[in-house]
Design a protein around this motif. Structure first.
Motif, PDB file in Angstrom:
ATOM      1  N   PRO A   1      47.939  -9.570  35.433  1.00 20.60           N
ATOM      2  CA  PRO A   1      49.047 -10.542  35.577  1.00 20.60           C
ATOM      3  C   PRO A   1      49.780 -10.779  34.263  1.00 20.60           C
ATOM      4  CG  PRO A   1      46.924 -11.676  35.547  1.00 20.60           C
ATOM      5  CD  PRO A   1      46.629 -10.211  35.617  1.00 20.60           C
ATOM      6  N   ARG A   2      51.085 -10.951  34.347  1.00 15.57           N
ATOM      7  CA  ARG A   2      51.903 -11.352  33.204  1.00 15.57           C
ATOM      8  C   ARG A   2      52.305 -12.802  33.449  1.00 15.57           C
ATOM      9  NH1 ARG A   2      56.398  -9.471  31.926  1.00 15.57           N
ATOM     10  NH2 ARG A   2      56.042  -9.294  29.696  1.00 15.57           N
ATOM     11  N   TRP A   3      51.735 -13.691  32.646  1.00 15.17           N
ATOM     12  CA  TRP A   3      51.798 -15.111  32.961  1.00 15.17           C
ATOM     13  C   TRP A   3      53.169 -15.722  32.713  1.00 15.17           C
ATOM     14  CZ3 TRP A   3      48.372 -16.627  36.114  1.00 15.17           C
ATOM     15  CH2 TRP A   3      47.081 -16.059  36.091  1.00 15.17           C
ATOM     16  N   LYS A   4      53.940 -15.175  31.802  1.00 20.82           N
ATOM     17  CA  LYS A   4      55.248 -15.776  31.518  1.00 20.82           C
ATOM     18  C   LYS A   4      56.158 -15.796  32.749  1.00 20.82           C
ATOM     19  CE  LYS A   4      57.304 -14.759  27.627  1.00 20.82           C
ATOM     20  NZ  LYS A   4      57.805 -13.972  26.477  1.00 20.82           N
ATOM     21  N   PRO A   5      56.385 -14.671  33.427  1.00 19.58           N
ATOM     22  CA  PRO A   5      57.231 -14.734  34.632  1.00 19.58           C
ATOM     23  C   PRO A   5      56.601 -15.524  35.770  1.00 19.58           C
ATOM     24  CG  PRO A   5      56.313 -12.531  34.365  1.00 19.58           C
ATOM     25  CD  PRO A   5      56.016 -13.274  33.103  1.00 19.58           C
ATOM     26  N   ILE A   6      55.275 -15.509  35.880  1.00 18.07           N
ATOM     27  CA  ILE A   6      54.614 -16.282  36.929  1.00 18.07           C
ATOM     28  C   ILE A   6      54.824 -17.777  36.688  1.00 18.07           C
ATOM     29  CG2 ILE A   6      52.377 -16.905  37.933  1.00 18.07           C
ATOM     30  CD1 ILE A   6      51.501 -13.988  37.442  1.00 18.07           C
ATOM     31  N   VAL A   7      54.651 -18.209  35.431  1.00 22.04           N
ATOM     32  CA  VAL A   7      54.903 -19.609  35.087  1.00 22.04           C
ATOM     33  C   VAL A   7      56.372 -19.952  35.321  1.00 22.04           C
ATOM     34  CG1 VAL A   7      55.022 -21.255  33.159  1.00 22.04           C
ATOM     35  CG2 VAL A   7      53.000 -19.801  33.450  1.00 22.04           C
ATOM     36  N   GLY A   8      57.264 -19.020  34.971  1.00 18.57           N
ATOM     37  CA  GLY A   8      58.689 -19.246  35.188  1.00 18.57           C
ATOM     38  C   GLY A   8      59.012 -19.464  36.653  1.00 18.57           C
TER      39      GLY A   8
ATOM     40  N   VAL B   1      56.984 -20.622  38.902  1.00 21.53           N
ATOM     41  CA  VAL B   1      56.407 -21.916  39.285  1.00 21.53           C
ATOM     42  C   VAL B   1      57.314 -23.052  38.829  1.00 21.53           C
ATOM     43  CG1 VAL B   1      54.493 -23.513  38.870  1.00 21.53           C
ATOM     44  CG2 VAL B   1      54.030 -21.098  39.319  1.00 21.53           C
ATOM     45  N   VAL B   2      57.863 -22.961  37.609  1.00 20.65           N
ATOM     46  CA  VAL B   2      58.755 -24.007  37.093  1.00 20.65           C
ATOM     47  C   VAL B   2      59.982 -24.154  37.988  1.00 20.65           C
ATOM     48  CG1 VAL B   2      60.325 -24.604  35.195  1.00 20.65           C
ATOM     49  CG2 VAL B   2      58.007 -23.820  34.699  1.00 20.65           C
ATOM     50  N   MET B   3      60.604 -23.043  38.344  1.00 22.30           N
ATOM     51  CA  MET B   3      61.783 -23.091  39.210  1.00 22.30           C
ATOM     52  C   MET B   3      61.431 -23.634  40.595  1.00 22.30           C
ATOM     53  SD  MET B   3      63.496 -19.450  38.082  1.00 22.30           S
ATOM     54  CE  MET B   3      65.103 -19.686  38.833  1.00 22.30           C
ATOM     55  N   ALA B   4      60.274 -23.223  41.107  1.00 19.83           N
ATOM     56  CA  ALA B   4      59.853 -23.677  42.435  1.00 19.83           C
ATOM     57  C   ALA B   4      59.543 -25.173  42.430  1.00 19.83           C
ATOM     58  CB  ALA B   4      58.633 -22.885  42.904  1.00 19.83           C
ATOM     59  N   LYS B   5      58.961 -25.677  41.328  1.00 20.43           N
ATOM     60  CA  LYS B   5      58.589 -27.092  41.274  1.00 20.43           C
ATOM     61  C   LYS B   5      59.815 -27.992  41.346  1.00 20.43           C
ATOM     62  CE  LYS B   5      55.533 -28.827  38.548  1.00 20.43           C
ATOM     63  NZ  LYS B   5      54.759 -29.154  37.322  1.00 20.43           N
ATOM     64  N   THR B   6      60.886 -27.625  40.660  1.00 23.32           N
ATOM     65  CA  THR B   6      62.097 -28.457  40.718  1.00 23.32           C
ATOM     66  C   THR B   6      62.660 -28.486  42.135  1.00 23.32           C
ATOM     67  OG1 THR B   6      63.506 -26.574  40.061  1.00 23.32           O
ATOM     68  CG2 THR B   6      62.683 -27.991  38.304  1.00 23.32           C
ATOM     69  N   LEU B   7      62.635 -27.335  42.806  1.00 18.26           N
ATOM     70  CA  LEU B   7      63.121 -27.282  44.191  1.00 18.26           C
ATOM     71  C   LEU B   7      62.243 -28.102  45.124  1.00 18.26           C
ATOM     72  CD1 LEU B   7      64.195 -23.562  44.721  1.00 18.26           C
ATOM     73  CD2 LEU B   7      65.624 -25.567  45.112  1.00 18.26           C
ATOM     74  N   VAL B   8      60.925 -27.952  44.990  1.00 20.18           N
ATOM     75  CA  VAL B   8      59.999 -28.667  45.871  1.00 20.18           C
ATOM     76  C   VAL B   8      60.128 -30.175  45.678  1.00 20.18           C
ATOM     77  CG1 VAL B   8      57.559 -29.122  46.316  1.00 20.18           C
ATOM     78  CG2 VAL B   8      58.352 -26.770  46.072  1.00 20.18           C
ATOM     79  N   PHE B   9      60.230 -30.616  44.429  1.00 19.94           N
ATOM     80  CA  PHE B   9      60.353 -32.051  44.159  1.00 19.94           C
ATOM     81  C   PHE B   9      61.638 -32.605  44.769  1.00 19.94           C
ATOM     82  CE2 PHE B   9      62.194 -35.437  41.556  1.00 19.94           C
ATOM     83  CZ  PHE B   9      61.204 -36.405  41.666  1.00 19.94           C
ATOM     84  N   CYS B  10      62.752 -31.926  44.520  1.00 18.58           N
ATOM     85  CA  CYS B  10      64.046 -32.430  44.998  1.00 18.58           C
ATOM     86  C   CYS B  10      64.134 -32.401  46.519  1.00 18.58           C
ATOM     87  CB  CYS B  10      65.182 -31.614  44.380  1.00 18.58           C
ATOM     88  SG  CYS B  10      65.418 -31.923  42.605  1.00 18.58           S
TER      89      CYS B  10
END
Length: 291
Positions: A178-185, A187-196
């Motif tokens: 796994p390459r964690w940088k794109p995976i974390v990226g 997740v960050v984008m998904a979290k803003t969508l899920v919260f909103c």
């Protein structure tokens, strides 16, 4: 064609909103103007940059194919892409405060509060820009992985790897290395969508509940207008999810799971472009006075 129609319809919508003096709209008219303005802005950015996302193997890659090109152009596009749902959150907040009869609705009449809305949109946009620039990175590993794909499988006209935003999720095959940088990226984008969207669903439920309570005491005319505004708001929530946010989610999921779906490059740009046009159509159609 879509960009021109979008600009014309959203400009017409702004004119209709500002021309109307119905008291039921209140400060909400300025929220509608803001949403239509964001759609015009987004449509112009999309037309100038024309991003095309593609996926092959374990990599997601996207370049600008319009009048403005380069990796920074793609990152800026991602910023504009994130604004709609942030503005929608405040739309739902306004309607919730309105049906509850809360005194806090007066905040939406304050010029500085629109600065708060702008700041929230800017912060979310900055987070998406940062993900695209630094977490969906270009390095020797991603470049070596992408070069044969660009040579043999690129759907759009290929450019140099440095012009792409690249998310390579696995280096040794799916679920291995796994390459964690794109995976974390992601997740960050998904979290803003899920919260909103989570807040919007909660607000929609509460608004519906209060509308049933208020229907007993409201005039028929006021209740009809409130219902029309609520229908328009629900369409404004669902349409971007289908046209603007589901396609990139699919585009990122395909390489994460190493699925074969090359049509993402054909479908996604069309949906991206349709998004601001359909927004204007549903508001004009739903609100009787605008029809």
């Amino acid at each position: 064609i879509i960009s021109v129609l979008s600009t014309i319809l959203n400009s017409a919508l702004i004119a209709l909103i500002l021309k109307s003096n119905r008291k039921e709209f209140g400060a909400y008219r300025y929220m509608l103007v803001m949403f239509a303005s964001v759609d015009i802005y987004y449509g112009c950015v999309h037309f100038l940059i024309q991003p095309i996302p593609e996926a092959w193997g374990n990599v997601f890659y996207m370049a600008a194919h319009g009048f403005i090109r380069g990796k920074l152009a793609v990152c800026f596009y991602a910023t504009s892409h994130s604004h709609s749902y942030v503005v929608l959150v405040f739309h739902f907040l306004y309607r919730l405060l309105a049906v509850k009869g809360s005194s806090y609705i007066g905040l939406f009449s304050k010029p500085w509060f629109f600065g708060v809305i702008f700041s929230c949109g800017a912060l979310v946009g900055l987070s998406w820009f940062s993900v695209m620039l630094w977490l969906y990175d270009t390095c020797d590993v991603t470049t070596d992985y992408l070069k044969p794909i660009l040579r043999d499988h690129a759907v759009s006209s290929s450019q140099e790897p440095e012009q792409y935003v690249i998310a390579l999720f696995w280096t040794n095959g799916t679920f291995s290395g796994p390459r964690w940088k794109p995976i974390v990226g992601m997740v960050v984008m998904a979290k803003t969508l899920v919260f909103c969207y989570g807040f919007m669903l909660y607000a929609a439920s509460e608004i519906g509940r209060y509308m049933k309570i208020n229907a007993k005491t409201q005039s028929r005319k006021t209740h009809e207008m409130t219902t029309q505004l609520m229908h328009a708001l629900m369409y404004q929530m669902l349409l971007p999810f289908v046209t603007a946010y589901s396609p990139p989610l699919i585009a990122l999921t395909v390489p994460l799971l190493e699925l074969y779906f090359p049509y993402v490059a054909d479908i996604t740009p069309l949906f991206f472009g349709l998004h601001p046009l359909l927004d204007a159509c549903v508001v004009i159609y739903t609100i009787k006075e605008y029809r």
